[in-house]
Each structure stands twice: as C-alpha cells, then as structure tokens.
Design a protein around this motif. Sequence first.
Motif, PDB file in Angstrom:
ATOM      1  N   LYS A 250     -12.966 -53.052  54.426  1.00 29.30           N
ATOM      2  CA  LYS A 250     -12.269 -51.815  54.151  1.00 29.30           C
ATOM      3  C   LYS A 250     -12.842 -50.678  54.910  1.00 29.30           C
ATOM      4  CE  LYS A 250     -10.469 -48.726  50.646  1.00 29.30           C
ATOM      5  NZ  LYS A 250     -10.444 -48.707  49.082  1.00 29.30           N
ATOM      6  N   GLU A 251     -14.233 -50.453  54.602  1.00 35.92           N
ATOM      7  CA  GLU A 251     -15.025 -49.455  55.056  1.00 35.92           C
ATOM      8  C   GLU A 251     -15.399 -49.573  56.433  1.00 35.92           C
ATOM      9  OE1 GLU A 251     -15.665 -47.243  53.239  1.00 35.92           O
ATOM     10  OE2 GLU A 251     -15.214 -48.102  51.066  1.00 35.92           O
ATOM     11  N   THR A 253     -13.425 -51.273  58.756  1.00 35.35           N
ATOM     12  CA  THR A 253     -12.180 -50.790  59.533  1.00 35.35           C
ATOM     13  C   THR A 253     -11.860 -49.185  59.427  1.00 35.35           C
ATOM     14  OG1 THR A 253     -11.075 -52.854  58.727  1.00 35.35           O
ATOM     15  CG2 THR A 253      -9.616 -51.169  59.562  1.00 35.35           C
ATOM     16  N   GLU A 254     -12.114 -48.571  58.567  1.00 39.63           N
ATOM     17  CA  GLU A 254     -11.939 -46.989  58.445  1.00 39.63           C
ATOM     18  C   GLU A 254     -12.736 -46.156  59.219  1.00 39.63           C
ATOM     19  OE1 GLU A 254     -11.816 -46.297  54.224  1.00 39.63           O
ATOM     20  OE2 GLU A 254      -9.904 -46.942  54.020  1.00 39.63           O
ATOM     21  N   ASN A 255     -14.102 -46.912  59.545  1.00 40.49           N
ATOM     22  CA  ASN A 255     -15.060 -46.297  60.168  1.00 40.49           C
ATOM     23  C   ASN A 255     -15.379 -46.704  61.386  1.00 40.49           C
ATOM     24  OD1 ASN A 255     -16.440 -44.255  58.078  1.00 40.49           O
ATOM     25  ND2 ASN A 255     -16.148 -46.008  56.958  1.00 40.49           N
TER      26      ASN A 255
END
Length: 256
Positions: A250-251, A253-255
């Motif tokens: 999740k992290e 992908t977002e970053n």
Amino acid sequence: MTPRILVYGSLAIIAFWVLYAKGISKNGFDLDDALIPAKEIRSGGPPRDGIPALIDPELIAVSEAEYLKDDDRVLAVVISGEARAYPIRILDQHEIVNDGIGKQRFAVSYCPLCGTGVVFASDAGETSLIFGVSGLLYNSDVLMYDRNTESLWSQLMGQAISGRLKGVKLPLLPVFHTSWSEWQSRYPDTKVLSLDTGYMRNYSESAYAGYEKSRQLYFKVNNKAPKDYHPKEWVLGVEVDGVFKAYPFKELTENS
C-alpha cells in the motif's frame, strides 16, 4: 471401598505417567524439543501429506502452457541460466515442489494462507532433502517436514524447529513472484509446471478463492496488522543482520 479408591487412584497415576512419557506430538511429529512453543503449533486440518508435495514434476514449454492466463501469478527461478515457473494455481493445491536444475536441488514452497513464496536449496551436507507438507501451521504459515529425518521446518524462519536437524537453516535462493505474462516475456524459453501432476485436482480455480481479500483469519497469529492495514496486506520483508522490516505494498504503491 478403600481398596477400590486406591485402584482408581493408581490407574490415574499410570495414565498420567504414560501421557507424560509420550510427550507432545502432533500429526506424528515429536514437539517436545521444538524451538517454538508447541501450543502455538496448530493443525491446519489435513493430515501429514494430506496436501501432496510434488517431486520432480513434468515441465512444459511456453507454447504448451495454454492453461495459463496472462495475469496468473507464478513463483519463478533462474538457476544456471535456466528459467522455471511454478503457477500459484498449482502451488495452492500442493504447497511444495521438490525440483532440481543441474546439480542444484531445491524446494519451492508456497503457503496459500499467508501468500509467502520461498525457495530453499535443499541440500543438507551430502544429503538432498525431500520435503512434504506436515499438515501443521505456525502463525498461520505452513510447517514443512523433510522425509529424510522427519524434522519439522518453518517456511518463514527457513529453519528446522524440531527433529534431528533442529536449528539447521537452509540457504535461500532468489525467487520471483510475478505474473505469467511478465515472466514469459522476460524468459521466453522458460519451462513451466504441467497440469499433469499425477494427482486429480481442479487447477482451474483457487482452492482459497476469496480468502486473500477477506479480513477473516482461519488460524490465530501472534501479531496482528495495525488497524490502518488490511490483515492480509502484502508486504516486502527485508532482513539485514538479524533486523527485520516490512514494507506494505500500500505504501510502496502510493509512493512509487
């Protein structure tokens, strides 16, 4: 009445002594000396080898692998320049594949409950270990066993946790967890598992359909994910000098 009470008492003591002498055993494995608490080792349901591991299975070329879809996930290795792919839809049903390339023997392991794919070099000294599925779990992760010594092995720890080889660690081999389309585009000469495994199984769909997205856990784990994350959030795990860190997808992908 007194003699009868004494007899009952003696039988109880004998029964307790017999149970104590036998020690702790699950699925036929002695857990008295386990490196992890025996009470945290749980039955996954099937008996020993109820989920059959594969040994030197049939492999086919890309052109023959018509059963695979582009987005099917595979575990894959490259050893001595030779590429091989092991589809998750088959690993769901077998969890362990004992295989070899040249002189390198290895075990491809996959736990459908937690999505972990690990490949071990399976040589212990001069012996090549053959692994099977014990039917036991630790922290909702598969416990393997080697048929040579019947030692139990933790997939995530990469270590024998009971038996003659207790404490031994096997070398990890690089493994890719990717899509079939990505893998075959990179390695068009790859070999891949055939559906002809010798077992009557339905490989057309996952045996754990829906479980990956569900928040339900079939088996207890010692540590739960932070509330901001799905309990089955995918992570990249890193270990450096005994220090472990997890990086949630999740992290990443977002970053990215």
